[in-house]
Each structure stands twice: as structure tokens, then as C-alpha cells.
Design an enzyme around this catalytic site. Structure first.
Site, PDB file in Angstrom:
ATOM      1  N   GLN A  30      11.548  74.310 -43.620  1.00 36.00           N
ATOM      2  CA  GLN A  30      10.455  73.431 -43.203  1.00 36.00           C
ATOM      3  C   GLN A  30      10.339  72.223 -44.125  1.00 36.00           C
ATOM      4  O   GLN A  30      10.405  72.352 -45.343  1.00 36.00           O
ATOM      5  CB  GLN A  30       9.138  74.207 -43.218  1.00 36.00           C
ATOM      6  N   CYS A  60      -0.413  71.018 -42.458  1.00 34.08           N
ATOM      7  CA  CYS A  60      -0.914  71.327 -43.801  1.00 34.08           C
ATOM      8  C   CYS A  60      -2.246  70.618 -44.064  1.00 34.08           C
ATOM      9  O   CYS A  60      -2.340  69.397 -43.965  1.00 34.08           O
ATOM     10  CB  CYS A  60       0.128  70.911 -44.853  1.00 34.08           C
ATOM     11  N   ASN A 161      -0.182  80.705 -32.774  1.00 33.27           N
ATOM     12  CA  ASN A 161      -0.482  81.126 -34.151  1.00 33.27           C
ATOM     13  C   ASN A 161      -1.980  80.973 -34.435  1.00 33.27           C
ATOM     14  O   ASN A 161      -2.619  80.062 -33.948  1.00 33.27           O
ATOM     15  CB  ASN A 161       0.335  80.247 -35.118  1.00 33.27           C
ATOM     16  N   GLY A 162      -2.471  81.903 -35.213  1.00 28.99           N
ATOM     17  CA  GLY A 162      -3.861  81.849 -35.679  1.00 28.99           C
ATOM     18  C   GLY A 162      -4.629  83.104 -35.338  1.00 28.99           C
ATOM     19  O   GLY A 162      -4.787  83.443 -34.167  1.00 28.99           O
ATOM     20  N   GLY A 185       0.548  84.973 -39.564  1.00 33.22           N
ATOM     21  CA  GLY A 185       0.550  84.413 -40.912  1.00 33.22           C
ATOM     22  C   GLY A 185       0.019  85.410 -41.919  1.00 33.22           C
ATOM     23  O   GLY A 185       0.707  86.345 -42.334  1.00 33.22           O
ATOM     24  N   ARG A 186      -1.253  85.240 -42.287  1.00 30.73           N
ATOM     25  CA  ARG A 186      -1.817  86.014 -43.398  1.00 30.73           C
ATOM     26  C   ARG A 186      -1.744  87.523 -43.176  1.00 30.73           C
ATOM     27  O   ARG A 186      -1.521  88.284 -44.119  1.00 30.73           O
ATOM     28  CB  ARG A 186      -3.273  85.576 -43.623  1.00 30.73           C
TER      29      ARG A 186
HETATM   30  C1  LIG Z   1      -1.410  80.481 -48.669  1.00 29.97           C
HETATM   31  C2  LIG Z   1      -0.926  79.888 -47.368  1.00 29.97           C
HETATM   32  C3  LIG Z   1       0.207  79.084 -47.382  1.00 29.97           C
HETATM   33  C4  LIG Z   1       0.688  78.521 -46.185  1.00 29.97           C
HETATM   34  N1  LIG Z   1       1.809  77.724 -46.220  1.00 29.97           N
HETATM   35  C5  LIG Z   1       2.290  77.224 -45.063  1.00 29.97           C
HETATM   36  C6  LIG Z   1       3.471  76.433 -45.052  1.00 29.97           C
HETATM   37  O1  LIG Z   1       4.092  76.160 -46.086  1.00 29.97           O
HETATM   38  N2  LIG Z   1       3.901  75.963 -43.869  1.00 29.97           N
HETATM   39  C7  LIG Z   1       3.241  76.238 -42.701  1.00 29.97           C
HETATM   40  O2  LIG Z   1       3.692  75.800 -41.638  1.00 29.97           O
HETATM   41  N3  LIG Z   1       2.129  76.972 -42.679  1.00 29.97           N
HETATM   42  C8  LIG Z   1       1.635  77.471 -43.826  1.00 29.97           C
HETATM   43  N4  LIG Z   1       0.487  78.223 -43.798  1.00 29.97           N
HETATM   44  C9  LIG Z   1      -0.234  78.417 -42.529  1.00 29.97           C
HETATM   45  C10 LIG Z   1       0.229  79.677 -41.821  1.00 29.97           C
HETATM   46  O3  LIG Z   1       1.605  79.566 -41.473  1.00 29.97           O
HETATM   47  C11 LIG Z   1      -0.561  79.904 -40.522  1.00 29.97           C
HETATM   48  O4  LIG Z   1      -0.381  78.784 -39.677  1.00 29.97           O
HETATM   49  C12 LIG Z   1      -2.047  80.084 -40.769  1.00 29.97           C
HETATM   50  O5  LIG Z   1      -2.289  80.958 -41.858  1.00 29.97           O
HETATM   51  C13 LIG Z   1      -2.741  80.624 -39.504  1.00 29.97           C
HETATM   52  O6  LIG Z   1      -2.188  81.840 -39.092  1.00 29.97           O
HETATM   53  P1  LIG Z   1      -2.898  83.255 -39.455  1.00 29.97           P
HETATM   54  O7  LIG Z   1      -4.338  83.165 -38.951  1.00 29.97           O
HETATM   55  O8  LIG Z   1      -2.063  84.280 -38.746  1.00 29.97           O
HETATM   56  O9  LIG Z   1      -2.877  83.389 -40.936  1.00 29.97           O
HETATM   57  C14 LIG Z   1      -0.011  78.775 -44.970  1.00 29.97           C
HETATM   58  C15 LIG Z   1      -1.151  79.599 -44.970  1.00 29.97           C
HETATM   59  C16 LIG Z   1      -1.614  80.146 -46.147  1.00 29.97           C
HETATM   60  C17 LIG Z   1      -2.848  81.016 -46.110  1.00 29.97           C
END
Ligand SMILES: Cc1cc2nc3c(=O)[nH]c(=O)nc-3n(C[C@H](O)[C@H](O)[C@H](O)COP(=O)(O)O)c2cc1C
Length: 280
Positions: A30, A60, A161-162, A185-186
Site C-alpha cells: 500500500q 488515512c 470494511n468497517g 480490520g481491528r
Molecule cells: C492502528 C490502525 C492502523 C491502521 N493502518 C491502516 C493502514 O496502514 N492502511 C489502511 O488502509 N488502513 C489502515 N487502518 C484501517 C483499517 O484497515 C480499517 O479500515 C479500519 O480499522 C476499519 O475496519 P474495522 O472496523 O474492521 O477495524 C488502520 C486501523 C488501525 C486501527
């Protein structure tokens, strides 16, 4: 400016393994930036170094990144997003998967359909949508209904996502968005077997319950892999940190995780921690 090779290798060490993780999963690299030709040159270089796919980050929310005009702030400028994606797509071979990741907008959703259409027109193969605006940060509930609107406005696949945190939320997101692909993600850090459980639910198989022993084995693997790495300073605290996160993942394993945490809390080295995990 072209990033030096070492920046690519440090961020994506899988480049030294034909772009694959040790277990064989392809890793896409990325990039983030606001200058079309700079992003394009670095995308081309990433492919030369062995990246198996390229993703551009327009989601971001970091004020530092946004202050430099990159990340989610670009969602205020659909034409700029289009130009960046187009420039990078042109330097990345057509056989290399190429995608972009967005949020619903910076502080409103006004531009998102135009942005998604611009990303498709620029030649992306897929788009990942984190269904929040940047102003929503991570707390406000994901707005999955937007995933359906975006999916209906373009022809490339949308990765939803989300807020997918368990089988139920996956099923709700699927019912609302009808997307073909989903990104966790998380929750994948808190609940490392969630993807397996979701896969089992999709295949109408019985769902394997969360199992503390498997978590322990993963932690041990993590500790051993970090021990192998050239720089393991701070690694012991990273194992502890992950264990703390795991303890919040599921009620079924919380007590075991808390007990183990108390045991390894005073330990300073990976060797000590690995011994406890091996004996457990
Ligand atoms: C600590 C942290 C770092 C992240 N770094 C990136 C990243 O480098 N690139 C990206 O596309 N998304 C990044 N994200 C976003 C996640 O990929 C995702 O879009 C976001 O957490 C929502 O999904 P979730 O609700 O399943 O966590 C990051 C999220 C967190 C919490």
C-alpha cells in the site's frame, strides 16, 4: 521522489519472499501520497521489487498525513484522486492487481460516488470502502448502507470494511451491502480465528468454537518469529500487548488470557515468555 529500496523492504519484508507471507498469502503493497507522478513512480518501483499487488490509501485520518495533503483529506478532491489512481495504474503492469482504499469522505459523504466512479474509470481492479468518513474516526458505527450505493454505482468489486467483529455483524453487513468481498480490520487482531468462523458459517459448516489452546499456540509462534528477527528489542512487550488485546476478544478465553498475562507480565525476554507458552 523515489523511496529507497530499504523503505520498501522494511515495510513489506515479504518482498524478499516473492511477495508472499511464510504461509503463502500474497501481500499487496500500500502506498499513500498526493503527487500523481511520485505515487506512480513508487508504485512501479514496488512492482519491480516484487509486490504482487498495489493498493492506494485514501482513507488515512491521521492529522499529520492529512496536513501533508495525503490520505483521507484527498476525498475532498475527487479529481485529484482520479489523477493519482490513473497515473499509478499506468505505471503498474495490467496483470498486477491494483486497487484503492477509501473512506466515505473526509467529513461528509457528498463526493463518494464520484470518487468511486473516478477510481473505476482510472483503471482500478477493486475498491475497498471503509464505511465511515474520516471525521467519524473509528468510533461512529460503520454506515454499511453506503456500501450498497457505491456497489450499485460502479462495475468493479467493492470490498466492504468497517465494524465486522463477529459472525452476526458479518451477516448484517452482507445483508445490507451485498458485497462479494469483506475486510476485517481491528477484530482480526482481537479475534484471530474470526475469518475461519465466518468461512465456516458461509459454508454452512459447524462453527469451531474459540479455543484458548489455539490462541496460546499463535502467541508462541509470534514470540518465536520475533525472536528470529534481527531486531527483537521491545518484542517481549509486543507479545504482552497482543495477549492483552486477545483477552478482550472473547469471553470464552478472557480468564485464561488474563491468567497468562499475570504470569508473563514481569518477564523481560522472549525466551522467558516462550518457555511459559511452551509449557502451557
Ligand atoms: C492502528 C490502525 C492502523 C491502521 N493502518 C491502516 C493502514 O496502514 N492502511 C489502511 O488502509 N488502513 C489502515 N487502518 C484501517 C483499517 O484497515 C480499517 O479500515 C479500519 O480499522 C476499519 O475496519 P474495522 O472496523 O474492521 O477495524 C488502520 C486501523 C488501525 C486501527
Amino acid at each position: 521522489m523515489l523511496l529507497p529500496d530499504k523503505v520498501f523492504y522494511r515495510s513489506v519484508p515479504e518482498l524478499l519472499n516473492a511477495g508472499l507471507t511464510r504461509s503463502g498469502t500474497p501481500v499487496y503493497l500500500q502506498l499513500m501520497g498526493n503527487n500523481p507522478s511520485v505515487v506512480a513512480d513508487n508504485a512501479a518501483k514496488a512492482v519491480e521489487l516484487g509486490a504482487l499487488g498495489i493498493d492506494l490509501n485514501f482513507g488515512c485520518p491521521s492529522p499529520t498525513v492529512n496536513g501533508k495533503g495525503a490520505g483521507a483529506i484527498l476525498l475532498n478532491e475527487p479529481e485529484k484522486v482520479h489523477q493519482i489512481v490513473m497515473a499509478a495504474r499506468q505505471t503498474v503492469p495490467s496483470k498486477t492487481p491494483f486497487m484503492a482504499k477509501v473512506r466515505l469522505g473526509y467529513d461528509n459523504t457528498d463526493n463518494i460516488i464520484e470518487i468511486a466512479q473516478g477510481i473505476e474509470a482510472a483503471g482500478a481492479d477493486m475498491i475497498t470502502v471503509h464505511a465511515r468518513t474520516s471525521a467519524d474516526k473509528y468510533k461512529a458505527p460503520a454506515r454499511w448502507e453506503w456500501l450498497a450505493k457505491i456497489r450499485e454505482s460502479i462495475n468493479i468489486p467493492v470490498i466492504a470494511n468497517g465494524d465486522i467483529t463477529n459472525i452476526e455483524s458479518f451477516q448484517q453487513c452482507q445483508a445490507i451491502s451485498s458485497c462479494d468481498h469483506y475486510m476485517i480490520g481491528r477484530a482480526s487482531v482481537r479475534h484471530p480465528f474470526l475469518a475461519r468462523q465466518i468461512q465456516q458459517s458461509i459454508q454452512n459448516k459447524s462453527i469451531q468454537p474459540i479455543n484458548w489452546h489455539e490462541h496460546q499456540q499463535l502467541l508462541l509462534q509470534f514470540a518465536l518469529l520475533m525472536k528470529e528477527s534481527k531486531n527483537d528489542i521491545g518484542s517481549a512487550s509486543r507479545v504482552k500487548k497482543w495477549l492483552k488485546i486477545l483477552s478482550k476478544g472473547s469471553k470464552a478465553t478472557q480468564q485464561d488470557a488474563d491468567n497468562l498475562f499475570e504470569q508473563i507480565k514481569p518477564m523481560k525476554t522472549l525466551d522467558q515468555i516462550s518457555q511459559i507458552l511452551t509449557a502451557a
